[in-house]
Design a protein around this motif. Structure first.
Motif, PDB file in Angstrom:
ATOM      1  N   GLN A   1       0.989  -1.495   0.013  1.00  0.00           N
ATOM      2  CA  GLN A   1       0.039  -0.166   0.065  1.00  0.00           C
ATOM      3  C   GLN A   1       0.941   1.017  -0.030  1.00  0.00           C
ATOM      4  OE1 GLN A   1      -2.527  -0.686   3.504  1.00  0.00           O
ATOM      5  NE2 GLN A   1      -4.112  -1.735   2.228  1.00  0.00           N
ATOM      6  N   VAL A   2       1.878   1.250   0.766  1.00  0.00           N
ATOM      7  CA  VAL A   2       2.633   2.456   0.642  1.00  0.00           C
ATOM      8  C   VAL A   2       3.562   2.655  -0.441  1.00  0.00           C
ATOM      9  CG1 VAL A   2       4.746   3.285   2.005  1.00  0.00           C
ATOM     10  CG2 VAL A   2       3.198   2.338   3.421  1.00  0.00           C
ATOM     11  N   LEU A   3       3.911   1.244  -1.160  1.00  0.00           N
ATOM     12  CA  LEU A   3       4.384   1.563  -2.389  1.00  0.00           C
ATOM     13  C   LEU A   3       3.673   1.976  -3.581  1.00  0.00           C
ATOM     14  CD1 LEU A   3       6.756  -1.737  -2.142  1.00  0.00           C
ATOM     15  CD2 LEU A   3       7.469   0.575  -1.901  1.00  0.00           C
ATOM     16  N   ARG A   4       2.566   2.279  -3.241  1.00  0.00           N
ATOM     17  CA  ARG A   4       1.650   2.732  -4.400  1.00  0.00           C
ATOM     18  C   ARG A   4       1.694   4.313  -4.589  1.00  0.00           C
ATOM     19  NH1 ARG A   4      -3.666  -0.419  -2.347  1.00  0.00           N
ATOM     20  NH2 ARG A   4      -3.054  -2.404  -3.197  1.00  0.00           N
ATOM     21  N   HIS A   5       2.443   4.896  -3.592  1.00  0.00           N
ATOM     22  CA  HIS A   5       2.619   6.479  -3.526  1.00  0.00           C
ATOM     23  C   HIS A   5       3.352   6.742  -4.782  1.00  0.00           C
ATOM     24  CE1 HIS A   5       4.233  10.149  -2.292  1.00  0.00           C
ATOM     25  NE2 HIS A   5       3.296  10.229  -1.481  1.00  0.00           N
ATOM     26  N   PRO A   6       3.230   8.107  -5.329  1.00  0.00           N
ATOM     27  CA  PRO A   6       3.541   8.373  -6.481  1.00  0.00           C
ATOM     28  C   PRO A   6       5.232   8.616  -6.462  1.00  0.00           C
ATOM     29  CG  PRO A   6       1.688   9.961  -5.860  1.00  0.00           C
ATOM     30  CD  PRO A   6       2.173   8.844  -4.863  1.00  0.00           C
ATOM     31  N   ALA A   7       5.756   8.475  -5.139  1.00  0.00           N
ATOM     32  CA  ALA A   7       7.282   8.626  -5.072  1.00  0.00           C
ATOM     33  C   ALA A   7       7.933   7.513  -5.474  1.00  0.00           C
ATOM     34  CB  ALA A   7       7.598   8.788  -3.497  1.00  0.00           C
TER      35      ALA A   7
ATOM     36  N   TRP B   1      11.388  -1.760   6.001  1.00  0.00           N
ATOM     37  CA  TRP B   1      11.319  -1.333   4.657  1.00  0.00           C
ATOM     38  C   TRP B   1      10.143  -0.271   4.575  1.00  0.00           C
ATOM     39  CZ3 TRP B   1      11.918  -6.763   1.986  1.00  0.00           C
ATOM     40  CH2 TRP B   1      13.310  -7.074   1.705  1.00  0.00           C
ATOM     41  N   LYS B   2       8.912  -0.793   5.237  1.00  0.00           N
ATOM     42  CA  LYS B   2       7.856   0.101   5.343  1.00  0.00           C
ATOM     43  C   LYS B   2       8.220   1.373   5.885  1.00  0.00           C
ATOM     44  CE  LYS B   2       3.170   0.477   7.270  1.00  0.00           C
ATOM     45  NZ  LYS B   2       2.416  -0.003   8.214  1.00  0.00           N
ATOM     46  N   LEU B   3       8.956   1.500   6.958  1.00  0.00           N
ATOM     47  CA  LEU B   3       9.077   2.602   7.553  1.00  0.00           C
ATOM     48  C   LEU B   3      10.044   3.528   6.650  1.00  0.00           C
ATOM     49  CD1 LEU B   3       9.262   4.496  10.199  1.00  0.00           C
ATOM     50  CD2 LEU B   3      11.205   3.144  10.808  1.00  0.00           C
ATOM     51  N   LEU B   4      11.000   3.048   6.007  1.00  0.00           N
ATOM     52  CA  LEU B   4      11.876   3.756   5.223  1.00  0.00           C
ATOM     53  C   LEU B   4      11.056   4.407   3.884  1.00  0.00           C
ATOM     54  CD1 LEU B   4      15.023   1.363   4.949  1.00  0.00           C
ATOM     55  CD2 LEU B   4      14.907   3.666   5.958  1.00  0.00           C
ATOM     56  N   ALA B   5      10.237   3.487   3.353  1.00  0.00           N
ATOM     57  CA  ALA B   5       9.137   3.936   2.449  1.00  0.00           C
ATOM     58  C   ALA B   5       8.213   5.244   2.820  1.00  0.00           C
ATOM     59  CB  ALA B   5       8.287   2.693   1.953  1.00  0.00           C
ATOM     60  N   LEU B   6       7.663   5.027   3.976  1.00  0.00           N
ATOM     61  CA  LEU B   6       7.116   5.982   4.386  1.00  0.00           C
ATOM     62  C   LEU B   6       7.887   7.275   4.631  1.00  0.00           C
ATOM     63  CD1 LEU B   6       4.876   4.320   7.155  1.00  0.00           C
ATOM     64  CD2 LEU B   6       3.900   5.462   5.066  1.00  0.00           C
ATOM     65  N   LYS B   7       9.090   7.371   5.165  1.00  0.00           N
ATOM     66  CA  LYS B   7       9.779   8.442   5.107  1.00  0.00           C
ATOM     67  C   LYS B   7      10.138   8.892   3.911  1.00  0.00           C
ATOM     68  CE  LYS B   7      12.259   7.217   9.561  1.00  0.00           C
ATOM     69  NZ  LYS B   7      13.410   6.988  10.126  1.00  0.00           N
TER      70      LYS B   7
ATOM     71  N   CYS C   1       8.178   8.867   0.969  1.00  0.00           N
ATOM     72  CA  CYS C   1       6.897   9.485   0.903  1.00  0.00           C
ATOM     73  C   CYS C   1       6.816  10.905   1.586  1.00  0.00           C
ATOM     74  CB  CYS C   1       5.576   8.550   0.991  1.00  0.00           C
ATOM     75  SG  CYS C   1       5.639   7.038   0.171  1.00  0.00           S
ATOM     76  N   GLU C   2       7.068  10.930   2.882  1.00  0.00           N
ATOM     77  CA  GLU C   2       6.981  12.205   3.485  1.00  0.00           C
ATOM     78  C   GLU C   2       8.311  13.293   2.960  1.00  0.00           C
ATOM     79  OE1 GLU C   2       7.692  11.136   7.472  1.00  0.00           O
ATOM     80  OE2 GLU C   2       5.288  10.139   7.696  1.00  0.00           O
ATOM     81  N   ALA C   3       9.257  12.782   2.464  1.00  0.00           N
ATOM     82  CA  ALA C   3      10.077  13.723   2.341  1.00  0.00           C
ATOM     83  C   ALA C   3       9.803  14.145   0.785  1.00  0.00           C
ATOM     84  CB  ALA C   3      11.562  12.926   1.969  1.00  0.00           C
ATOM     85  N   ARG C   4       9.372  13.366  -0.193  1.00  0.00           N
ATOM     86  CA  ARG C   4       8.747  14.129  -1.105  1.00  0.00           C
ATOM     87  C   ARG C   4       7.712  14.888  -1.180  1.00  0.00           C
ATOM     88  NH1 ARG C   4       7.072  10.931  -6.707  1.00  0.00           N
ATOM     89  NH2 ARG C   4       5.986  12.857  -7.808  1.00  0.00           N
ATOM     90  N   GLU C   5       6.774  14.370  -0.386  1.00  0.00           N
ATOM     91  CA  GLU C   5       5.604  15.480  -0.249  1.00  0.00           C
ATOM     92  C   GLU C   5       6.077  16.947   0.522  1.00  0.00           C
ATOM     93  OE1 GLU C   5       2.487  13.534   2.041  1.00  0.00           O
ATOM     94  OE2 GLU C   5       2.060  11.999   0.516  1.00  0.00           O
ATOM     95  N   ALA C   6       6.699  16.783   1.546  1.00  0.00           N
ATOM     96  CA  ALA C   6       7.428  18.026   1.826  1.00  0.00           C
ATOM     97  C   ALA C   6       8.163  18.871   0.766  1.00  0.00           C
ATOM     98  CB  ALA C   6       8.538  17.677   2.869  1.00  0.00           C
ATOM     99  N   ARG C   7       8.900  18.241  -0.024  1.00  0.00           N
ATOM    100  CA  ARG C   7       9.464  19.083  -1.164  1.00  0.00           C
ATOM    101  C   ARG C   7       8.478  19.666  -2.041  1.00  0.00           C
ATOM    102  NH1 ARG C   7      12.819  14.582  -1.522  1.00  0.00           N
ATOM    103  NH2 ARG C   7      11.731  13.801  -3.129  1.00  0.00           N
TER     104      ARG C   7
END
Length: 84
Positions: free
Chosen positions: A27-33, A58-64, A66-72
């Motif tokens: 589910q996390v990997l579906r993010h556009p990042a 891996w999920k925690l790293l993927a979430l981070k 995603c958050e970094a991309r959204e923040a940018r």
């Protein structure tokens, strides 16, 4: 002579936990990042893994990521009390 240990069978509880961890990571990997190529590589790794700790890492790293991309993309928060 092969000295690798034989795979151990997993109890139903472990199987359920692994399945849940894989589903959450997918589910996390579906993010556009994540590009389709990265999703495909990740799918191969997570399907082969039976280590729930690694899957959750891996999920925690993927979430981070995603958050970094959204923040940018979004820039600073609209209000100081509103964190994305």
């Amino acid at each position: 002579m092969d000295l690798t240990p034989a795979p151990t069978s997993l109890c139903p509880g472990q199987t359920l936990f692994i399945s849940s961890a894989r589903r959450n990571l997918r589910q996390v990997l579906r993010h556009p990042a994540f590009t389709p190529e990265r999703r495909q590589k990740a799918e191969a790794l997570l399907t082969a893994s039976t280590d729930t700790t690694q899957l959750l890492r891996w999920k925690l790293l993927a979430l981070k990521e995603c958050e970094a991309r959204e923040a940018r993309e979004l820039g600073p928060a609209a209000h100081p009390d509103y964190a994305y």
